[in-house]
Design an enzyme around this catalytic site. Structure first.
Site, PDB file in Angstrom:
ATOM      1  N   GLU A  44       0.802  -1.223   0.000  1.00 34.49           N
ATOM      2  CA  GLU A  44       0.000   0.000   0.000  1.00 34.49           C
ATOM      3  C   GLU A  44       0.838   1.277   0.000  1.00 34.49           C
ATOM      4  O   GLU A  44       0.863   2.040   0.982  1.00 34.49           O
ATOM      5  CB  GLU A  44      -0.964  -0.005   1.189  1.00 34.49           C
ATOM      6  CG  GLU A  44      -1.930  -1.175   1.143  1.00 34.49           C
ATOM      7  CD  GLU A  44      -2.962  -1.144   2.271  1.00 34.49           C
ATOM      8  OE1 GLU A  44      -2.815  -0.353   3.207  1.00 34.49           O
ATOM      9  OE2 GLU A  44      -3.933  -1.923   2.187  1.00 34.49           O
ATOM     10  N   GLU A  59      -5.768  -8.261   0.174  1.00 35.69           N
ATOM     11  CA  GLU A  59      -6.459  -7.875   1.411  1.00 35.69           C
ATOM     12  C   GLU A  59      -7.885  -7.483   1.092  1.00 35.69           C
ATOM     13  O   GLU A  59      -8.139  -6.709   0.152  1.00 35.69           O
ATOM     14  CB  GLU A  59      -5.808  -6.642   2.077  1.00 35.69           C
ATOM     15  CG  GLU A  59      -4.550  -6.923   2.839  1.00 35.69           C
ATOM     16  CD  GLU A  59      -3.986  -5.684   3.517  1.00 35.69           C
ATOM     17  OE1 GLU A  59      -4.775  -4.800   3.917  1.00 35.69           O
ATOM     18  OE2 GLU A  59      -2.758  -5.609   3.638  1.00 35.69           O
TER      19      GLU A  59
HETATM   20  O1  IFM Z   1      -4.531  -3.096   8.938  1.00 33.97           O
HETATM   21  C1  IFM Z   1      -4.399  -2.565   7.660  1.00 33.97           C
HETATM   22  C2  IFM Z   1      -3.231  -3.170   6.943  1.00 33.97           C
HETATM   23  O2  IFM Z   1      -2.038  -2.999   7.644  1.00 33.97           O
HETATM   24  C3  IFM Z   1      -3.065  -2.542   5.593  1.00 33.97           C
HETATM   25  N1  IFM Z   1      -4.289  -2.547   4.848  1.00 33.97           N
HETATM   26  C4  IFM Z   1      -5.483  -2.092   5.512  1.00 33.97           C
HETATM   27  C5  IFM Z   1      -5.642  -2.801   6.831  1.00 33.97           C
HETATM   28  C6  IFM Z   1      -6.934  -2.313   7.542  1.00 33.97           C
HETATM   29  O3  IFM Z   1      -6.857  -0.947   7.773  1.00 33.97           O
END
Ligand code: IFM
Length: 440
Positions: A166, A351
């Site tokens: 990210e 994710e």
């Molecule tokens: O917890 C985070 C993760 O570290 C990165 N992506 C989003 C998740 C939820 O906010």
């Protein structure tokens, strides 16, 4: 759940994702201070000033956590390797850190789980933060050195390596909006971080290619963005927001350029001769990781400085984070990415998940909202596959309730509940539902 494993193509991977600082317990094993430790120590930055010192104590309990992952019938486990654990000052190796990841990868393989590694999930060593962190170009070369060290130890056994998790969060959220470490609201630092994090990706990728690795990519997050009303200024504001959040990184990687709408704000503050780095940044990748959570509605704020935009959560049902549940956004991104940027390249949903105020009652966590959430997002993923998108896997975020950065331990994303007093793990109803759905 309303699906079964065989509703997905053969070989489709189901997994769960975690990240080092959020679960391991950074006080153990000789890890160095990170900019999250110092950010958390500053007043008002993190709920109750909580940090990742203990987290879920995965450092000592990883065998139990991986047993639970295997017992859920998962195929793969996404984890990250903390730079500050492996190189506490960002430059010198901590053998204990390397030993830990070596054992962790072996433990995954022993349980039949494919290791999906992320090199950088936000634990910048404080010693490098002191030198300007991601605003400093030197950090990219140091990241290349870290890539060499960790890959020389575990690269022979990992199924996939993503360079950065990210980059929008690393750069914009942390240097422009100030919500994550290092907590800056500085357009010059942000512009540099927006570029340097991609240069770090390119540098690491070149090092991995030198070692003959052919399973490399990056994990980008995408946020469905729509204008809040029919006002042409709102349309423009949404386009600028989309360019900063959703286009900047993928266009740099796949086309070697940055979107004009975003450059309008960043260009005056970019590092000199940034254009010369675009070739390194746009080397081909082997797969793309997509993180998707929600939708935002954007209005224009012409009275404010660039990007003249205000974002608010979409109108639908919300999670504990206040994020709108909007599964269509996932389908739409998967199609958009394939169509506009990556074509047939394998995509993994690296994710997707939701936080809820979960409680254990009589030994049970009855998280029906999460069951629906997962079901709906896997349906969106299936639709994208039917539309012809080459999606190869889905990782739920997260395996465990964990340290949710500026929100401390308050927001629970896990398939497995963690009692942060006793560290007891309790698989939630969603864990059991997913396990039944993906059973072979
Ligand atoms: O917890 C985070 C993760 O570290 C990165 N992506 C989003 C998740 C939820 O906010």
């Amino acid at each position: 759940m309303n699906f079964q494993r065989n509703d997905f193509p053969t070989g489709f991977l189901f997994g769960a994702a975690t990240a080092a600082y959020q679960i391991e317990g950074h006080q153990f094993g000789g890890a160095g201070s990170t900019h999250w430790d110092t950010f958390a120590a500053g007043p008002g930055n993190v709920v109750r000033a909580e940090n990742g010192a203990l987290a879920c104590d995965h450092y000592h309990r990883f065998a139990e956590d991986l047993d639970l992952t295997r017992d859920a019938g998962m195929d793969a486990y996404r984890f990250s390797t903390s730079w500050a654990r492996v190189m506490p000052d960002g430059r010198n190796v901590n053998p204990e850190g390397l030993d830990f990841y070596d054992g962790l990868v072996d433990a995954m393989l022993e349980r039949g789980l494919q290791p999906f590694q992320t090199l950088y999930h936000w634990e910048l060593p404080s010693a490098l933060a002191d030198k300007g962190g991601w605003a400093n170009r030197d950090t990219c070369a140091y990241f290349g050195d870290f890539t060499d060290v960790i890959t020389d130890r575990i690269g022979d056994r990992v199924a996939s390596i993503a360079t950065i998790n990210e980059p929008w969060c690393v750069a914009y959220l942390s240097h422009f909006l100030g919500h994550h470490a290092p907590g800056l609201r500085d357009i010059r630092a942000a512009s540099r971080a927006m570029h340097h994090i991609l240069l770090a990706h390119g540098t690491a990728l070149a090092r991995l290619r030198d070692k003959g690795m052919s399973n490399c990519g990056i994990v980008l997050n995408f946020d469905h963005t729509e204008p809040n009303d029919a006002d042409p200024d709102a349309t423009q504001a949404a386009a600028t927001t989309d360019a900063i959040f959703n286009r900047w990184f993928i266009e740099a990687i796949t086309k070697g350029s940055y979107p004009t709408e975003a450059l309008e704000g960043f260009a005056p503050h970019m590092p000199e001769n940034w254009q010369d780095d675009m070739e390194l940044i746009s080397q081909p990748i082997d797969s793309l990781g997509v993180n998707y959570y929600t939708r935002h509605m954007v209005s224009a704020d012409q009275g404010a400085v660039w990007p003249h935009a205000v974002s608010e959560d979409g109108p639908g049902d919300k999670t504990q984070m206040g994020w709108e549940i909007y599964p269509d956004g996932l389908r739409s991104f998967l199609s958009r990415l394939a169509h506009d940027y990556v074509g047939e390249l394998p995509i993994y949903v690296t994710e997707n998940g939701m936080a809820w105020n979960d409680h254990v009652k009589d030994g049970v966590v009855d998280d029906q909202t999460r069951i629906r959430f997962i079901d709906d997002h896997l349906a969106a993923t299936r639709h994208a596959i039917t539309d012809g998108v080459n999606v190869r896997g889905f990782f739920y975020w997260s395996l465990l309730d964990n340290y949710e950065w500026a929100f401390g331990y308050e927001k629970r994303f896990g398939l497995i509940h963690v009692d942060f007093e006793t560290l007891k793990r309790t698989p939630k109803a969603s864990y059991h539902a997913l396990k039944s759905a993906i059973a072979r």
